[in-house]
Design an enzyme around this catalytic site. Structure first.
Site, PDB file in Angstrom:
ATOM      1  N   GLY A   1      13.246  79.511 -47.207  1.00  0.00           N
ATOM      2  CA  GLY A   1      11.914  79.312 -47.768  1.00  0.00           C
ATOM      3  C   GLY A   1      11.498  80.558 -48.523  1.00  0.00           C
ATOM      4  O   GLY A   1      12.042  81.643 -48.287  1.00  0.00           O
TER       5      GLY A   1
ATOM      6  N   GLN B   1       5.525  86.570 -51.817  1.00  0.00           N
ATOM      7  CA  GLN B   1       6.658  87.477 -51.578  1.00  0.00           C
ATOM      8  C   GLN B   1       7.264  88.023 -52.865  1.00  0.00           C
ATOM      9  O   GLN B   1       7.949  89.042 -52.841  1.00  0.00           O
ATOM     10  CB  GLN B   1       7.757  86.756 -50.779  1.00  0.00           C
ATOM     11  CG  GLN B   1       7.351  86.432 -49.359  1.00  0.00           C
ATOM     12  CD  GLN B   1       8.425  85.640 -48.657  1.00  0.00           C
ATOM     13  OE1 GLN B   1       8.516  84.427 -48.829  1.00  0.00           O
ATOM     14  NE2 GLN B   1       9.263  86.310 -47.886  1.00  0.00           N
TER      15      GLN B   1
ATOM     16  N   CYS C   1      12.458  86.867 -41.817  1.00  0.00           N
ATOM     17  CA  CYS C   1      11.675  86.832 -43.056  1.00  0.00           C
ATOM     18  C   CYS C   1      12.350  87.730 -44.077  1.00  0.00           C
ATOM     19  O   CYS C   1      12.741  88.851 -43.759  1.00  0.00           O
ATOM     20  CB  CYS C   1      10.254  87.328 -42.786  1.00  0.00           C
ATOM     21  SG  CYS C   1       9.195  87.291 -44.251  1.00  0.00           S
ATOM     22  N   LEU C   2      12.465  87.233 -45.301  1.00  0.00           N
ATOM     23  CA  LEU C   2      13.083  88.032 -46.359  1.00  0.00           C
ATOM     24  C   LEU C   2      12.253  89.279 -46.655  1.00  0.00           C
ATOM     25  O   LEU C   2      12.771  90.243 -47.213  1.00  0.00           O
ATOM     26  CB  LEU C   2      13.248  87.183 -47.630  1.00  0.00           C
ATOM     27  CG  LEU C   2      14.189  85.979 -47.472  1.00  0.00           C
ATOM     28  CD1 LEU C   2      14.151  85.112 -48.728  1.00  0.00           C
ATOM     29  CD2 LEU C   2      15.616  86.434 -47.186  1.00  0.00           C
TER      30      LEU C   2
ATOM     31  N   HIS D   1       5.345  79.158 -41.702  1.00  0.00           N
ATOM     32  CA  HIS D   1       5.653  80.559 -42.007  1.00  0.00           C
ATOM     33  C   HIS D   1       5.286  80.874 -43.470  1.00  0.00           C
ATOM     34  O   HIS D   1       4.698  81.919 -43.763  1.00  0.00           O
ATOM     35  CB  HIS D   1       7.146  80.776 -41.714  1.00  0.00           C
ATOM     36  CG  HIS D   1       7.728  82.088 -42.130  1.00  0.00           C
ATOM     37  ND1 HIS D   1       8.266  82.988 -41.219  1.00  0.00           N
ATOM     38  CD2 HIS D   1       7.908  82.657 -43.350  1.00  0.00           C
ATOM     39  CE1 HIS D   1       8.723  84.048 -41.870  1.00  0.00           C
ATOM     40  NE2 HIS D   1       8.533  83.869 -43.176  1.00  0.00           N
ATOM     41  N   GLU D   2       5.623  79.947 -44.386  1.00  0.00           N
ATOM     42  CA  GLU D   2       5.334  80.181 -45.817  1.00  0.00           C
ATOM     43  C   GLU D   2       3.834  80.124 -46.100  1.00  0.00           C
ATOM     44  O   GLU D   2       3.318  80.911 -46.905  1.00  0.00           O
ATOM     45  CB  GLU D   2       6.052  79.146 -46.700  1.00  0.00           C
ATOM     46  CG  GLU D   2       7.571  79.048 -46.544  1.00  0.00           C
ATOM     47  CD  GLU D   2       8.286  80.358 -46.537  1.00  0.00           C
ATOM     48  OE1 GLU D   2       7.757  81.349 -47.077  1.00  0.00           O
ATOM     49  OE2 GLU D   2       9.391  80.417 -45.966  1.00  0.00           O
TER      50      GLU D   2
ATOM     51  N   HIS E   1       2.275  83.303 -45.367  1.00  0.00           N
ATOM     52  CA  HIS E   1       2.434  84.273 -46.465  1.00  0.00           C
ATOM     53  C   HIS E   1       1.316  84.102 -47.493  1.00  0.00           C
ATOM     54  O   HIS E   1       0.767  85.085 -47.991  1.00  0.00           O
ATOM     55  CB  HIS E   1       3.773  84.072 -47.184  1.00  0.00           C
ATOM     56  CG  HIS E   1       4.951  84.727 -46.534  1.00  0.00           C
ATOM     57  ND1 HIS E   1       5.018  86.082 -46.280  1.00  0.00           N
ATOM     58  CD2 HIS E   1       6.140  84.223 -46.111  1.00  0.00           C
ATOM     59  CE1 HIS E   1       6.201  86.378 -45.730  1.00  0.00           C
ATOM     60  NE2 HIS E   1       6.898  85.253 -45.605  1.00  0.00           N
TER      61      HIS E   1
HETATM   62  O1  GNR Z   1      15.052  82.464 -44.552  1.00  0.00           O
HETATM   63  C1  GNR Z   1      14.178  82.367 -43.694  1.00  0.00           C
HETATM   64  N1  GNR Z   1      14.500  81.908 -42.460  1.00  0.00           N
HETATM   65  C2  GNR Z   1      13.557  81.559 -41.492  1.00  0.00           C
HETATM   66  C3  GNR Z   1      14.003  81.353 -40.196  1.00  0.00           C
HETATM   67  C4  GNR Z   1      13.117  80.978 -39.198  1.00  0.00           C
HETATM   68  C5  GNR Z   1      11.791  80.822 -39.491  1.00  0.00           C
HETATM   69  C6  GNR Z   1      11.322  81.051 -40.779  1.00  0.00           C
HETATM   70  C7  GNR Z   1      12.201  81.411 -41.774  1.00  0.00           C
HETATM   71  S1  GNR Z   1      11.625  81.648 -43.392  1.00  0.00           S
HETATM   72  C8  GNR Z   1      12.800  82.791 -44.006  1.00  0.00           C
HETATM   73  C9  GNR Z   1      12.582  83.059 -45.494  1.00  0.00           C
HETATM   74  C10 GNR Z   1      11.231  83.718 -45.682  1.00  0.00           C
HETATM   75  O2  GNR Z   1      10.988  84.852 -45.419  1.00  0.00           O
HETATM   76  N2  GNR Z   1      10.273  82.945 -46.097  1.00  0.00           N
HETATM   77  O3  GNR Z   1       9.025  83.444 -46.238  1.00  0.00           O
HETATM   78 NI    NI Z   2       8.859  85.074 -44.839  1.00  0.00          NI
END
Ligand code: GNR
Ligand code: NI
Length: 168
Positions: free
Chosen positions: A46, A51, A92-93, A134-135, A138
């Protein structure tokens, strides 16, 4: 196509609250393409516009193993949360190298606009639900480390800050 730079915690720009998108135009569609390219290259499941330092309410995701289920959510809104929760080892990236368990509602009903500006609604659960929550965090300036204890969050912050200094 272009690879975009991904901001990393504790960059204050990750704390901005993104603005609704008023028109889904070619610029937005190009941004989606660049975000998919950036997400697949990372690789991640995601990516929120926040980001890549674009403070608009847009996220892309693909939880498939073979890049076969790209999804775009513009101005996403969660309409319903389940009472049941589930916990995932989240990464999270923008917090590279760290994974921690986070508990969230298991299933959600979400409405959003697609790349043509059409409204759609989905009920989702499991990893996709976790990813979208999660997104959307952000887009609201929130990171998964905010759910951790202050001690864990500080440890992650100082380790990343050291890495950033070494790189600079
Ligand atoms: O790549 C991602 N893997 C992930 C694994 C578990 C819960 C959420 C994520 S999102 C993350 C990519 C990212 O940072 N998206 O904002
Ligand atoms: Ni993230």
């Amino acid at each position: 196509m272009a690879l975009l730079n991904i901001l990393e915690f504790p960059d204050p720009r990750l704390r901005k609250v993104a603005e609704p998108i008023t028109e889904v135009d070619d610029g937005i569609r190009q941004l989606c393409k660049d975000m998919f390219e950036t997400m697949y290259e990372a690789p991640g499941i995601g990516l929120a516009a926040t980001q890549v330092n674009v403070h608009k309410r847009l996220l892309v995701c693909d939880i498939s193993e073979d890049q076969s289920q790209p999804l775009v959510f513009i101005n996403p809104e969660i309409q319903q949360f389940s009472e049941a929760v589930s916990s995932y080892d989240e990464g999270c990236l923008s917090v590279p190298g760290y994974f921690e368990e986070v508990e969230r509602p298991d299933s959600i009903v979400i409405t959003a606009l697609d790349q043509n500006g059409e409204t759609f609604q989905l009920q989702i659960d499991g990893l996709l639900s976790t990813c979208i929550q999660h997104e959307i965090d952000h887009l609201n300036g929130k990171l998964f480390v905010d759910y951790l204890s202050p001690i864990k969050r500080k440890r992650i912050r100082s380790k990343l800050e050291k890495q950033h200094k070494k790189r600079a």
